[in-house]
Motif scaffolding. Sequence first.
Motif, PDB file in Angstrom:
ATOM      1  N   LYS A 183       0.844  -1.187   0.000  1.00 31.04           N
ATOM      2  CA  LYS A 183       0.000   0.000   0.000  1.00 31.04           C
ATOM      3  C   LYS A 183       0.880   1.238   0.000  1.00 31.04           C
ATOM      4  CE  LYS A 183      -4.169  -1.791   2.286  1.00 31.04           C
ATOM      5  NZ  LYS A 183      -5.029  -1.592   1.115  1.00 31.04           N
ATOM      6  N   VAL A 184       0.383   2.306  -0.607  1.00 32.56           N
ATOM      7  CA  VAL A 184       1.110   3.565  -0.602  1.00 32.56           C
ATOM      8  C   VAL A 184       0.109   4.710  -0.507  1.00 32.56           C
ATOM      9  CG1 VAL A 184       1.158   3.774  -3.129  1.00 32.56           C
ATOM     10  CG2 VAL A 184       2.887   4.942  -1.760  1.00 32.56           C
ATOM     11  N   THR A 185       0.439   5.687   0.323  1.00 36.22           N
ATOM     12  CA  THR A 185      -0.337   6.917   0.408  1.00 36.22           C
ATOM     13  C   THR A 185       0.391   7.985  -0.386  1.00 36.22           C
ATOM     14  OG1 THR A 185      -1.218   6.387   2.601  1.00 36.22           O
ATOM     15  CG2 THR A 185      -1.264   8.697   1.929  1.00 36.22           C
ATOM     16  N   VAL A 186      -0.272   8.533  -1.391  1.00 32.87           N
ATOM     17  CA  VAL A 186       0.310   9.598  -2.207  1.00 32.87           C
ATOM     18  C   VAL A 186      -0.172  10.928  -1.633  1.00 32.87           C
ATOM     19  CG1 VAL A 186       0.504  10.575  -4.515  1.00 32.87           C
ATOM     20  CG2 VAL A 186       0.327   8.096  -4.217  1.00 32.87           C
ATOM     21  N   ARG A 187       0.771  11.762  -1.252  1.00 30.32           N
ATOM     22  CA  ARG A 187       0.446  13.028  -0.570  1.00 30.32           C
ATOM     23  C   ARG A 187       1.079  14.190  -1.329  1.00 30.32           C
ATOM     24  NH1 ARG A 187       2.012  13.165   5.557  1.00 30.32           N
ATOM     25  NH2 ARG A 187       0.052  11.987   5.659  1.00 30.32           N
ATOM     26  N   ILE A 188       0.306  15.261  -1.552  1.00 33.50           N
ATOM     27  CA  ILE A 188       0.801  16.480  -2.184  1.00 33.50           C
ATOM     28  C   ILE A 188       0.744  17.611  -1.165  1.00 33.50           C
ATOM     29  CG2 ILE A 188       0.619  18.046  -4.146  1.00 33.50           C
ATOM     30  CD1 ILE A 188       1.082  15.170  -4.939  1.00 33.50           C
ATOM     31  N   VAL A 189       1.890  18.232  -0.910  1.00 35.30           N
ATOM     32  CA  VAL A 189       1.982  19.342   0.030  1.00 35.30           C
ATOM     33  C   VAL A 189       2.390  20.600  -0.735  1.00 35.30           C
ATOM     34  CG1 VAL A 189       3.227  20.226   2.050  1.00 35.30           C
ATOM     35  CG2 VAL A 189       2.615  17.797   1.927  1.00 35.30           C
ATOM     36  N   ASN A 190       1.817  21.734  -0.364  1.00 32.79           N
ATOM     37  CA  ASN A 190       2.236  23.018  -0.927  1.00 32.79           C
ATOM     38  C   ASN A 190       3.163  23.707   0.063  1.00 32.79           C
ATOM     39  OD1 ASN A 190       2.542  25.426  -2.291  1.00 32.79           O
ATOM     40  ND2 ASN A 190       0.522  26.212  -1.732  1.00 32.79           N
ATOM     41  N   LEU A 191       4.433  23.905  -0.326  1.00 31.88           N
ATOM     42  CA  LEU A 191       5.421  24.516   0.557  1.00 31.88           C
ATOM     43  C   LEU A 191       5.370  26.048   0.545  1.00 31.88           C
ATOM     44  CD1 LEU A 191       8.548  22.270  -0.161  1.00 31.88           C
ATOM     45  CD2 LEU A 191       6.842  22.021   1.641  1.00 31.88           C
ATOM     46  N   GLU A 192       4.635  26.618  -0.402  1.00 31.78           N
ATOM     47  CA  GLU A 192       4.548  28.076  -0.479  1.00 31.78           C
ATOM     48  C   GLU A 192       3.549  28.591   0.556  1.00 31.78           C
ATOM     49  OE1 GLU A 192       5.205  31.441  -0.599  1.00 31.78           O
ATOM     50  OE2 GLU A 192       6.212  30.701  -2.419  1.00 31.78           O
ATOM     51  N   THR A 193       4.015  29.429   1.487  1.00 30.91           N
ATOM     52  CA  THR A 193       3.155  29.912   2.564  1.00 30.91           C
ATOM     53  C   THR A 193       2.691  31.356   2.363  1.00 30.91           C
ATOM     54  OG1 THR A 193       5.096  30.596   3.850  1.00 30.91           O
ATOM     55  CG2 THR A 193       4.228  28.382   4.241  1.00 30.91           C
ATOM     56  N   ASP A 194       3.243  32.045   1.370  1.00 27.74           N
ATOM     57  CA  ASP A 194       2.795  33.408   1.092  1.00 27.74           C
ATOM     58  C   ASP A 194       1.364  33.354   0.556  1.00 27.74           C
ATOM     59  OD1 ASP A 194       2.286  35.961  -0.017  1.00 27.74           O
ATOM     60  OD2 ASP A 194       4.436  36.302  -0.280  1.00 27.74           O
TER      61      ASP A 194
END
Length: 361
Positions: free
Chosen positions: A231-242
């Motif tokens: 099993k794999v969880t694919v995760r997308i994170v946005n590093l831009e905080t502005d």
Amino acid sequence: MVQPDFEVHFIGDVTGDNIVLSQTGTPYPGYWEWEKFIASCWNAGPNTTVTIQVINNATAGGGNDFGMDDFSFRECCTSSYTVFAPTGMGMNLFTNADFSAGNTGFTSGHTYVPVYNPCNYFVGPGWFSNVYDPNFPDNTPIADNMFMHVDGCSPVTVLWEQTITVAQFTTYKFSFFGSRADYKQPIYEMHFIGNATGNVIVNTKTGIPYTGTWTWDEYGVPCWNSGPNTKVTVRIVNLETDPAGVDFGLDDFSFRQCCNPDACCRYIPPTDRQGQFENTTTENAFTAFPNPGNGTFEINLDHAVVNANAELINVLGERVATFTFSGNTYKFTPQTSLSKGVYMLRITADGEQLNKQVIIE
């Protein structure tokens, strides 16, 4: 000047619409020539009829003129063996990948709201900005105008994630589409969290700057081997905080098994198209024989190189061997015994990176 962006659909009478190939045409080198585009392996599964549909996603008019010829759809076989692909080969493993079913099948660190609201997300038709383009369509070829709208005014947050079942020691490719954002671009950090190998950041790409027109761009990981994971969880994170201008859309997530791992894994990161997903068209850049084998194999390239750097990488991403060579052939013998399993053989030479999956038994 502008290359077609071919998207090939197999629409089965049972399984429905599946995108089996997405590939951009090779840039015009100054003379007309033909090139081959191929979905090398597809299993019919329960289907008895299939509609094959070729779409050009490139919408620019200038120079987007080309010819097509010699369509072929053949059963894969030889006189002695039938090539078999398991049912589901090439099918998208994500559920509700195009958001046609609304806000379901995935999780997000943002809060869902039914209509556009700053610092949240919603799933629906149309574009959330009445200023820029209220009628911006979704990316799905058979459009229902459903996609995920994100307002990025919160700190680093998970944009989207979904857990799927994968086959062990199998090669997959992952992609998704993000719209361009005005002023600030999202920074996509892609995580594959395996039940055996844990959390691995597999790619980080900055969104392509807004150029005055809303459009979709493709991002992803063209080659990933599942190793011991089931099993794999694919995760997308946005590093831009502005918060300024970090408003964008997400659509058409895809996670598919590679029928031809060599084709998936030959990837040259583009230097002039930041973050975009792109494959080379070379079919036989090099061979490694025997494969599978005991760890000793002969490399044969289709052209001579000088001071090529090679590395053998295990499924955990660890380099277990490195070496250099010149010419177009080289016999590799490991200095220490290697564990049985799947490895990635990566060769870098003349500004080109070539990858091939090798198996040690």
